[in-house]
Design a protein around this motif. Sequence first.
Motif, PDB file in Angstrom:
ATOM      1  N   ASN A   1       0.865  -1.178   0.000  1.00  0.00           N
ATOM      2  CA  ASN A   1       0.000   0.000   0.000  1.00  0.00           C
ATOM      3  C   ASN A   1       0.903   1.231   0.000  1.00  0.00           C
ATOM      4  OD1 ASN A   1      -1.707   2.124   0.564  1.00  0.00           O
ATOM      5  ND2 ASN A   1      -2.811   1.079   2.205  1.00  0.00           N
ATOM      6  N   ASN A   2       1.084   1.831  -1.174  1.00  0.00           N
ATOM      7  CA  ASN A   2       1.923   3.037  -1.298  1.00  0.00           C
ATOM      8  C   ASN A   2       1.142   4.304  -1.002  1.00  0.00           C
ATOM      9  OD1 ASN A   2       4.343   1.833  -1.842  1.00  0.00           O
ATOM     10  ND2 ASN A   2       4.183   2.025  -4.055  1.00  0.00           N
ATOM     11  N   GLY A   3      -0.084   4.158  -0.562  1.00  0.00           N
ATOM     12  CA  GLY A   3      -0.914   5.318  -0.248  1.00  0.00           C
ATOM     13  C   GLY A   3      -0.707   5.777   1.180  1.00  0.00           C
ATOM     14  N   ASP A   4      -1.551   6.716   1.581  1.00  0.00           N
ATOM     15  CA  ASP A   4      -1.412   7.282   2.923  1.00  0.00           C
ATOM     16  C   ASP A   4      -2.585   6.956   3.831  1.00  0.00           C
ATOM     17  OD1 ASP A   4      -3.154   8.919   1.526  1.00  0.00           O
ATOM     18  OD2 ASP A   4      -1.879  10.684   1.620  1.00  0.00           O
ATOM     19  N   ILE A   5      -3.434   5.984   3.423  1.00  0.00           N
ATOM     20  CA  ILE A   5      -4.501   5.510   4.309  1.00  0.00           C
ATOM     21  C   ILE A   5      -4.479   3.983   4.339  1.00  0.00           C
ATOM     22  CG2 ILE A   5      -5.999   7.514   3.931  1.00  0.00           C
ATOM     23  CD1 ILE A   5      -7.761   5.648   2.182  1.00  0.00           C
ATOM     24  N   ASP A   6      -4.880   3.421   5.460  1.00  0.00           N
ATOM     25  CA  ASP A   6      -4.992   1.974   5.573  1.00  0.00           C
ATOM     26  C   ASP A   6      -6.083   1.479   4.636  1.00  0.00           C
ATOM     27  OD1 ASP A   6      -3.078   2.161   7.545  1.00  0.00           O
ATOM     28  OD2 ASP A   6      -4.468   1.807   9.198  1.00  0.00           O
ATOM     29  N   ASP A   7      -5.923   0.269   4.137  1.00  0.00           N
ATOM     30  CA  ASP A   7      -6.907  -0.294   3.227  1.00  0.00           C
ATOM     31  C   ASP A   7      -7.074  -1.772   3.546  1.00  0.00           C
ATOM     32  OD1 ASP A   7      -8.739  -0.498   1.142  1.00  0.00           O
ATOM     33  OD2 ASP A   7      -7.436   0.420  -0.338  1.00  0.00           O
ATOM     34  N   ARG A   8      -7.881  -2.432   2.761  1.00  0.00           N
ATOM     35  CA  ARG A   8      -8.163  -3.854   2.974  1.00  0.00           C
ATOM     36  C   ARG A   8      -8.434  -4.495   1.618  1.00  0.00           C
ATOM     37  NH1 ARG A   8      -9.636  -7.027   7.157  1.00  0.00           N
ATOM     38  NH2 ARG A   8      -9.462  -5.250   8.547  1.00  0.00           N
ATOM     39  N   MET A   9      -7.768  -5.620   1.352  1.00  0.00           N
ATOM     40  CA  MET A   9      -8.058  -6.444   0.182  1.00  0.00           C
ATOM     41  C   MET A   9      -9.344  -7.195   0.508  1.00  0.00           C
ATOM     42  SD  MET A   9      -5.628  -9.466  -1.210  1.00  0.00           S
ATOM     43  CE  MET A   9      -5.977 -10.401  -2.660  1.00  0.00           C
ATOM     44  N   VAL A  10     -10.417  -6.983  -0.269  1.00  0.00           N
ATOM     45  CA  VAL A  10     -11.712  -7.536   0.108  1.00  0.00           C
ATOM     46  C   VAL A  10     -12.186  -8.686  -0.771  1.00  0.00           C
ATOM     47  CG1 VAL A  10     -12.509  -5.475   1.322  1.00  0.00           C
ATOM     48  CG2 VAL A  10     -12.959  -5.720  -1.129  1.00  0.00           C
ATOM     49  N   SER A  11     -11.723  -8.766  -2.017  1.00  0.00           N
ATOM     50  CA  SER A  11     -12.154  -9.868  -2.876  1.00  0.00           C
ATOM     51  C   SER A  11     -11.256  -9.982  -4.089  1.00  0.00           C
ATOM     52  CB  SER A  11     -13.608  -9.688  -3.318  1.00  0.00           C
ATOM     53  OG  SER A  11     -13.725  -8.598  -4.215  1.00  0.00           O
ATOM     54  N   VAL A  12     -11.376 -11.132  -4.745  1.00  0.00           N
ATOM     55  CA  VAL A  12     -10.628 -11.399  -5.971  1.00  0.00           C
ATOM     56  C   VAL A  12     -11.559 -12.126  -6.926  1.00  0.00           C
ATOM     57  CG1 VAL A  12      -8.623 -12.558  -6.978  1.00  0.00           C
ATOM     58  CG2 VAL A  12      -8.478 -11.618  -4.686  1.00  0.00           C
ATOM     59  N   SER A  13     -11.461 -11.813  -8.205  1.00  0.00           N
ATOM     60  CA  SER A  13     -12.241 -12.532  -9.204  1.00  0.00           C
ATOM     61  C   SER A  13     -11.326 -12.965 -10.339  1.00  0.00           C
ATOM     62  CB  SER A  13     -13.389 -11.661  -9.736  1.00  0.00           C
ATOM     63  OG  SER A  13     -12.884 -10.489 -10.327  1.00  0.00           O
TER      64      SER A  13
END
Length: 154
Positions: A51-63
């Motif tokens: 995550n090169n951004g400045d907020i936390d994130d979450r991987m939620v799904s894959v297709s």
Amino acid sequence: MSIKAAALAVAITLGFILPGAAKAEMIIEDAYARSASPVAQTGAAFMAITNNGDIDDRMVSVSSDAAARVELHTHLQDGNGVMRMVEVEDGFPVAAGETHMLARGGDHIMFMGLTAPFVHGDEIEVTIRFEHADPVTVRIPVDLERQDHGSMGG
């Protein structure tokens, strides 16, 4: 203040706010996929998600068209000390500035009901979705010879 001047003031203010808006930017590296054998109905994919951004994130799904079902999985130890593979419905957190590893024996992408065998050297296309970042579509090489990241696991 005229309507035109008020609209200009709002536009200038938004111009200063929006470019600085926090966002997540995901980078996928060192991805590979494998299955246990040419007749296997399941396979797994592993990678580093940064995550090169400045907020936390979450991987939620894959297709992916590579399988009938694609889920996020991990391995957990039950009360008897036996490792079991389980779906992670809430996804995997990827903190700002951090890397989350999908690795054999741990968190991974699970393909169930393969539409075709995973053949060494081929590629499969997957789209990864996040809570905040834009979806990322990657072509993942099938590498049936790779031995890193622990035991076969998924």
